[in-house]
Design a protein around this motif. Structure first.
Motif, PDB file in Angstrom:
ATOM      1  N   ASP A  30       0.845  -1.198   0.000  1.00  0.00           N
ATOM      2  CA  ASP A  30       0.000   0.000   0.000  1.00  0.00           C
ATOM      3  C   ASP A  30       0.875   1.240   0.000  1.00  0.00           C
ATOM      4  O   ASP A  30       1.861   1.322   0.744  1.00  0.00           O
ATOM      5  CB  ASP A  30      -0.893   0.021   1.242  1.00  0.00           C
ATOM      6  N   ALA A  31       0.481   2.209  -0.823  1.00  0.00           N
ATOM      7  CA  ALA A  31       1.183   3.489  -0.876  1.00  0.00           C
ATOM      8  C   ALA A  31       0.564   4.458   0.121  1.00  0.00           C
ATOM      9  O   ALA A  31      -0.637   4.406   0.403  1.00  0.00           O
ATOM     10  CB  ALA A  31       1.111   4.069  -2.289  1.00  0.00           C
ATOM     11  N   SER A  32       1.379   5.364   0.652  1.00  0.00           N
ATOM     12  CA  SER A  32       0.898   6.384   1.573  1.00  0.00           C
ATOM     13  C   SER A  32       1.798   7.606   1.462  1.00  0.00           C
ATOM     14  O   SER A  32       2.861   7.566   0.830  1.00  0.00           O
ATOM     15  CB  SER A  32       0.875   5.863   3.017  1.00  0.00           C
ATOM     16  N   ALA A  33       1.362   8.707   2.069  1.00  0.00           N
ATOM     17  CA  ALA A  33       2.139   9.949   2.035  1.00  0.00           C
ATOM     18  C   ALA A  33       1.980  10.678   3.355  1.00  0.00           C
ATOM     19  O   ALA A  33       0.933  10.600   4.009  1.00  0.00           O
ATOM     20  CB  ALA A  33       1.681  10.846   0.883  1.00  0.00           C
ATOM     21  N   LEU A  34       3.039  11.385   3.761  1.00  0.00           N
ATOM     22  CA  LEU A  34       3.012  12.208   4.958  1.00  0.00           C
ATOM     23  C   LEU A  34       3.511  13.598   4.595  1.00  0.00           C
ATOM     24  O   LEU A  34       4.537  13.736   3.915  1.00  0.00           O
ATOM     25  CB  LEU A  34       3.876  11.613   6.068  1.00  0.00           C
ATOM     26  N   LEU A  35       2.795  14.617   5.040  1.00  0.00           N
ATOM     27  CA  LEU A  35       3.168  16.005   4.780  1.00  0.00           C
ATOM     28  C   LEU A  35       3.818  16.551   6.043  1.00  0.00           C
ATOM     29  O   LEU A  35       3.194  16.554   7.108  1.00  0.00           O
ATOM     30  CB  LEU A  35       1.935  16.830   4.392  1.00  0.00           C
ATOM     31  N   LEU A  36       5.070  17.001   5.938  1.00  0.00           N
ATOM     32  CA  LEU A  36       5.891  17.268   7.118  1.00  0.00           C
ATOM     33  C   LEU A  36       6.289  18.732   7.239  1.00  0.00           C
ATOM     34  O   LEU A  36       6.536  19.423   6.239  1.00  0.00           O
ATOM     35  CB  LEU A  36       7.155  16.412   7.074  1.00  0.00           C
ATOM     36  N   VAL A  37       6.381  19.157   8.488  1.00  0.00           N
ATOM     37  CA  VAL A  37       6.980  20.432   8.864  1.00  0.00           C
ATOM     38  C   VAL A  37       8.065  20.115   9.889  1.00  0.00           C
ATOM     39  O   VAL A  37       7.782  19.506  10.916  1.00  0.00           O
ATOM     40  CB  VAL A  37       5.946  21.399   9.472  1.00  0.00           C
ATOM     41  N   ALA A  38       9.309  20.479   9.591  1.00  0.00           N
ATOM     42  CA  ALA A  38      10.440  20.179  10.476  1.00  0.00           C
ATOM     43  C   ALA A  38      10.509  18.689  10.804  1.00  0.00           C
ATOM     44  O   ALA A  38      10.790  18.286  11.927  1.00  0.00           O
ATOM     45  CB  ALA A  38      10.350  21.003  11.757  1.00  0.00           C
ATOM     46  N   GLY A  39      10.211  17.852   9.812  1.00  0.00           N
ATOM     47  CA  GLY A  39      10.374  16.413   9.962  1.00  0.00           C
ATOM     48  C   GLY A  39       9.232  15.687  10.630  1.00  0.00           C
ATOM     49  O   GLY A  39       9.309  14.472  10.823  1.00  0.00           O
ATOM     50  N   LYS A  40       8.133  16.396  10.989  1.00  0.00           N
ATOM     51  CA  LYS A  40       6.996  15.768  11.650  1.00  0.00           C
ATOM     52  C   LYS A  40       5.700  16.265  11.025  1.00  0.00           C
ATOM     53  O   LYS A  40       5.649  17.348  10.437  1.00  0.00           O
ATOM     54  CB  LYS A  40       6.979  16.098  13.149  1.00  0.00           C
ATOM     55  N   VAL A  41       4.638  15.485  11.188  1.00  0.00           N
ATOM     56  CA  VAL A  41       3.319  15.948  10.774  1.00  0.00           C
ATOM     57  C   VAL A  41       2.820  16.980  11.785  1.00  0.00           C
ATOM     58  O   VAL A  41       3.210  16.982  12.951  1.00  0.00           O
ATOM     59  CB  VAL A  41       2.307  14.783  10.694  1.00  0.00           C
ATOM     60  N   ARG A  42       1.967  17.888  11.337  1.00  0.00           N
ATOM     61  CA  ARG A  42       1.351  18.849  12.254  1.00  0.00           C
ATOM     62  C   ARG A  42       0.240  18.190  13.061  1.00  0.00           C
ATOM     63  O   ARG A  42      -0.009  18.556  14.218  1.00  0.00           O
ATOM     64  CB  ARG A  42       0.797  20.042  11.478  1.00  0.00           C
ATOM     65  N   SER A  43      -0.438  17.243  12.442  1.00  0.00           N
ATOM     66  CA  SER A  43      -1.497  16.467  13.090  1.00  0.00           C
ATOM     67  C   SER A  43      -1.692  15.192  12.278  1.00  0.00           C
ATOM     68  O   SER A  43      -1.098  15.022  11.207  1.00  0.00           O
ATOM     69  CB  SER A  43      -2.807  17.260  13.155  1.00  0.00           C
ATOM     70  N   ASP A  44      -2.556  14.314  12.780  1.00  0.00           N
ATOM     71  CA  ASP A  44      -2.818  13.068  12.051  1.00  0.00           C
ATOM     72  C   ASP A  44      -3.464  13.313  10.698  1.00  0.00           C
ATOM     73  O   ASP A  44      -3.441  12.442   9.825  1.00  0.00           O
ATOM     74  CB  ASP A  44      -3.723  12.161  12.894  1.00  0.00           C
ATOM     75  N   ALA A  45      -4.027  14.517  10.485  1.00  0.00           N
ATOM     76  CA  ALA A  45      -4.643  14.840   9.195  1.00  0.00           C
ATOM     77  C   ALA A  45      -3.616  14.954   8.076  1.00  0.00           C
ATOM     78  O   ALA A  45      -3.983  14.960   6.897  1.00  0.00           O
ATOM     79  CB  ALA A  45      -5.437  16.146   9.307  1.00  0.00           C
ATOM     80  N   ASP A  46      -2.319  15.057   8.419  1.00  0.00           N
ATOM     81  CA  ASP A  46      -1.265  15.151   7.403  1.00  0.00           C
ATOM     82  C   ASP A  46      -0.784  13.778   6.931  1.00  0.00           C
ATOM     83  O   ASP A  46       0.265  13.671   6.293  1.00  0.00           O
ATOM     84  CB  ASP A  46      -0.077  15.943   7.953  1.00  0.00           C
TER      85      ASP A  46
END
Length: 426
Positions: A30-46
């Motif tokens: 399964d493919a997935s993606a994470l949108l990061l700020v300073a190496g972490k997500v801002r919330s689980d919505a990312d």
């Protein structure tokens, strides 16, 4: 590309394709993606993945799988022009289900632009025992976007990868081990608590914000051995539930043509129609289908809508029914079925997958068995309101219409719907 290398990519809509070769004993991926700020997500919505298929910004969307002749792909649409300014990196990851990536042959990730030109490709990250990978990342550099081949593996699956980037994952609760209870403490009377007073006109303190629900990584696959699932137990009884049908031609030539000694290619104009029969709590019954333009309605009875008539079988569009579960009290039963409108005489040589994606709760999917009868209609799934529960039952039942009897009437007879039918066309 080699591991660690990078290349510029256009800041437009890109299709990111995770691909591999299927076969006996090969795990699913399964493919997935994470949108990061300073190496972490801002919330689980990312976090964008099969249970949370779209980011609120519209920048990333999980589009789903295709299987073409044993080559399986799972795709993401990444629109870099819509990535929020605060986001520095978009991680593209993969997780395996049923084994490690060392057992997944020909694994690759490919990035294609709007003209379907390959702008980046990374093959075989050197997998052995890993069950999750960060395969690549999009990142900003001097106002432009680049893609880097990463190849960082995890042996802790999607859960380990997600938590490493700040995602809160829902873990199954286990009952504590039984133990001998300690002797009861002597009863004591607590001292009185003085009432809390506030100066006149002082507003009460704000209520604490509720903790966000953790991300659920579970998936549900219905099989002959486990053919049903409770939507209530899955937490999927509200919002919109999308029912998607996609299909591929399993062989190059039709079995019917081969029997006649004519190896004629078939399915060039194949048109399958996703439909449903419904019965509401007030006893009213009907059908939602493209035939006769009976597309239904989402916000008034029957609270079911067919979004169009597709002829490709693509996951990204495909045939989609949407059920408004906010009105679940009105439903008594819904039978989802598929008919062959044109292009084939039977479901033989076709491979179809059905996915039910509740807005809340785990996706439910199943594949159809191989068709061995001259069937032009197949009952897919039965959704039943028992009063306390909504239950999805895998049917996967091929039906053979009698001469002069329509596929719709055939499925009606088989499930006792009792409707009157007249000829129709698209």
């Amino acid at each position: 590309m080699s591991k660690g290398s990078n290349t510029p990519v256009p800041a437009t809509a890109l299709r990111v394709e995770l691909g591999w070769r299927s076969g006996p004993g090969v795990p699913d991926a399964d493919a997935s993606a994470l949108l990061l700020v300073a190496g972490k997500v801002r919330s689980d919505a990312d976090f964008v993945f099969y249970n949370q298929p779209a980011h609120s910004s519209g920048a990333v969307r999980h589009e789903g799988k295709r299987d073409a002749g044993g080559r399986v792909t799972d795709s993401l649409l990444v629109d870099l022009a819509r990535v929020e300014p605060a986001i520095e990196t978009v991680i593209v990851a993969a997780s395996s289900d049923g084994g490690s990536f060392g057992r997944v042959p020909d694994l690759y990730i490919e990035v294609r632009d709007a003209a379907n030109t390959v702008v980046a490709r990374f093959d075989n990250p050197g997998a052995t025992v890993e069950t999750a990978f960060v395969l690549g990342e999009f990142y900003r550099r001097q106002g432009a976007w680049k893609f880097r081949a990463v190849g960082q593996g995890y042996d802790s699956g999607l859960e380990g990868l997600a938590t490493d980037y700040g995602i809160t994952v829902d873990e199954p609760q286990q009952a504590p081990a039984a133990s001998t209870p300690p002797p009861p403490a002597p009863a004591t009377v607590p001292p009185p608590v003085p009432p809390v007073t506030r100066p006149a006109g002082t507003p009460p303190p704000p209520a604490a914000a509720p903790s966000p629900e953790p991300v659920r990584l579970t998936k549900v696959t219905l099989t002959k051995a486990a053919p049903s699932v409770s939507l209530t137990k899955q937490g999927g009884t509200s919002g919109a539930m999308r029912v998607n049908l996609n299909w591929q031609v399993r062989k190059q030539f039709s079995g019917w043509a081969r029997k006649l000694g004519r190896p004629v290619a078939m399915h060039d104009d194949l048109d399958l129609d996703l439909c449903c029969l419904y019965e509401l709590g007030d006893g009213s019954k009907g059908v939602v289908q493209a035939l006769g333009n009976a597309f239904g309605s989402l916000h008034q009875p029957p609270f079911i809508h067919l979004d169009g008539d597709d002829r490709t079988g693509a996951v990204t569009t495909g045939e989609n029914l949407t059920v408004n579960l906010d009105h679940r009290k009105h439903f008594r039963r819904i039978l989802v079925f598929v008919t062959i409108y044109q292009g084939a005489r039977s479901f033989a040589d076709l491979h179809a997958t059905v996915t039910l994606q509740p807005q809340y709760g785990a996706p439910i999917d199943f594949s159809l068995d191989e068709c061995t009868v001259p069937s032009t209609v197949c009952a897919l799934a039965l959704i039943t309101n028992t009063g306390d529960d909504l239950v999805v039952q895998r049917e996967a039942r091929y039906l053979v219409p009698e001469r002069g009897v329509s596929p719709q009437r055939t499925v009606d007879y088989a499930y006792g719907w009792g409707m009157n039918w007249t000829p129709g066309r698209k």
